[in-house]
Scaffold this motif. Sequence first.
Motif, PDB file in Angstrom:
ATOM      1  N   GLY A  50       0.788  -1.226   0.000  1.00  0.00           N
ATOM      2  CA  GLY A  50       0.000   0.000   0.000  1.00  0.00           C
ATOM      3  C   GLY A  50       0.817   1.270   0.000  1.00  0.00           C
ATOM      4  O   GLY A  50       0.283   2.356   0.252  1.00  0.00           O
ATOM      5  N   GLY A  51       2.117   1.191  -0.247  1.00  0.00           N
ATOM      6  CA  GLY A  51       2.945   2.390  -0.324  1.00  0.00           C
ATOM      7  C   GLY A  51       3.226   3.045   1.002  1.00  0.00           C
ATOM      8  O   GLY A  51       3.494   4.257   1.061  1.00  0.00           O
ATOM      9  N   ALA A  52       3.164   2.275   2.101  1.00  0.00           N
ATOM     10  CA  ALA A  52       3.484   2.850   3.418  1.00  0.00           C
ATOM     11  C   ALA A  52       4.884   3.452   3.407  1.00  0.00           C
ATOM     12  O   ALA A  52       5.131   4.511   4.011  1.00  0.00           O
ATOM     13  N   ILE A  53       5.816   2.766   2.735  1.00  0.00           N
ATOM     14  CA  ILE A  53       7.142   3.317   2.466  1.00  0.00           C
ATOM     15  C   ILE A  53       7.322   3.291   0.943  1.00  0.00           C
ATOM     16  O   ILE A  53       7.388   2.212   0.348  1.00  0.00           O
ATOM     17  N   PRO A  54       7.377   4.430   0.291  1.00  0.00           N
ATOM     18  CA  PRO A  54       7.536   4.457  -1.160  1.00  0.00           C
ATOM     19  C   PRO A  54       8.782   3.688  -1.614  1.00  0.00           C
ATOM     20  O   PRO A  54       9.781   3.621  -0.889  1.00  0.00           O
ATOM     21  N   VAL A  87       8.408  -4.710   7.660  1.00  0.00           N
ATOM     22  CA  VAL A  87       6.991  -5.018   7.848  1.00  0.00           C
ATOM     23  C   VAL A  87       6.081  -3.836   7.509  1.00  0.00           C
ATOM     24  O   VAL A  87       5.089  -3.975   6.782  1.00  0.00           O
ATOM     25  N   ASP A  88       6.410  -2.671   8.021  1.00  0.00           N
ATOM     26  CA  ASP A  88       5.510  -1.524   7.844  1.00  0.00           C
ATOM     27  C   ASP A  88       6.307  -0.240   8.021  1.00  0.00           C
ATOM     28  O   ASP A  88       7.488  -0.259   8.397  1.00  0.00           O
ATOM     29  N   GLY A  89       5.652   0.864   7.782  1.00  0.00           N
ATOM     30  CA  GLY A  89       6.296   2.154   7.939  1.00  0.00           C
ATOM     31  C   GLY A  89       5.336   3.280   7.666  1.00  0.00           C
ATOM     32  O   GLY A  89       4.137   3.064   7.439  1.00  0.00           O
ATOM     33  N   LEU A  90       5.877   4.486   7.659  1.00  0.00           N
ATOM     34  CA  LEU A  90       5.051   5.666   7.410  1.00  0.00           C
ATOM     35  C   LEU A  90       5.966   6.764   6.869  1.00  0.00           C
ATOM     36  O   LEU A  90       7.108   6.902   7.301  1.00  0.00           O
ATOM     37  N   HIS A  91       5.466   7.506   5.915  1.00  0.00           N
ATOM     38  CA  HIS A  91       6.267   8.586   5.344  1.00  0.00           C
ATOM     39  C   HIS A  91       5.463   9.878   5.313  1.00  0.00           C
ATOM     40  O   HIS A  91       4.234   9.887   5.465  1.00  0.00           O
ATOM     41  N   HIS A  92       6.170  10.991   5.111  1.00  0.00           N
ATOM     42  CA  HIS A  92       5.556  12.309   5.000  1.00  0.00           C
ATOM     43  C   HIS A  92       5.874  12.843   3.615  1.00  0.00           C
ATOM     44  O   HIS A  92       7.002  12.711   3.125  1.00  0.00           O
ATOM     45  N   ASP A  93       4.882  13.450   2.978  1.00  0.00           N
ATOM     46  CA  ASP A  93       5.069  13.902   1.599  1.00  0.00           C
ATOM     47  C   ASP A  93       6.205  14.906   1.447  1.00  0.00           C
ATOM     48  O   ASP A  93       6.861  14.954   0.398  1.00  0.00           O
ATOM     49  N   VAL A  94       6.457  15.702   2.479  1.00  0.00           N
ATOM     50  CA  VAL A  94       7.480  16.748   2.381  1.00  0.00           C
ATOM     51  C   VAL A  94       8.755  16.378   3.130  1.00  0.00           C
ATOM     52  O   VAL A  94       9.862  16.518   2.615  1.00  0.00           O
TER      53      VAL A  94
END
Length: 288
Positions: A50-54, A87-94
């Motif tokens: 799902g693109g959690a980490i590009p 496993v998972d992650g999170l990113h910010h657009d900026v």
Amino acid sequence: AYRETILKSSNNTYIHKKQSGGAGQFAKVELTVEPLPPGGGREIENKIKGGAIPKEFIPGVEKGIESVADSGILAGFPLIDYKVTIVDGLHHDVDSSVLAFEIASRFCFKEACTKAALKLLEPMMRVEVVTPEDYMGDVIGDLNSRRGQVSTTDKRGNATVISAMVPLANMFGYINNLRSMSQGRAQYSMFFDHYSKVPQKVQDEVTKKVEEVPSQNRGAVRPKDVVAEDPAVPQAVGPRSLDKLLPLEAPEHLVPEYKYLAVVLIEVLGVYRVVHPVVRGRNQEVLQ
């Protein structure tokens, strides 16, 4: 040439967040680590969905993991025989970047491995001693005193061939002891076989010595800078190597890798006869 590994699986999540005016840094990484069988090497598996980490940030995660594995966690030795799952992650657009995810994965992987019970591994050498039968008992007793495990004893003509597994760390000075025990009639050879877990007492001693190394000197005694890829096959030694000498009685702040490397250089490569003329009294020296 010690190595490090993990004994069990663990999971860890780390958030790297930094804001100092302008564009900041943000990255969240979740990793699972698990041990592999001896000789399993290193594995990294990407299960991000799902693109959690590009995709463009995944190389940063992998680089952070590899940098920690190369430098070690427990005592500064490379980490081997493990599998990491992103496993998972999170990113910010900026604020997210490759660097931010590299930093986050470093801390995340280090914490995950610490939870997974780090263990020090030592190189085990396959040692073969050919000795007259009269000295067999003394030779076996000496190997046992070096934490060696004798596997077989066979006849070869009038001599006895003793095969054993012995930690490389305990083979220092073995050639002199063997010659003394057998009146110069016994011979031996040794080859790297595998890595094995060290006793807890040995691990405590090694980690204590590493902790005593001044932080400004640690880069000079890192294992990967001192020992060849295969501990049984050191780098080639040429005439110019004689210009690089290290005292046999190494300073206390140095990791004992130097002594073990000297053993291999002198005893395995057979340069003892080259170095011996310069070995005198208090100024004993060995090849670095």
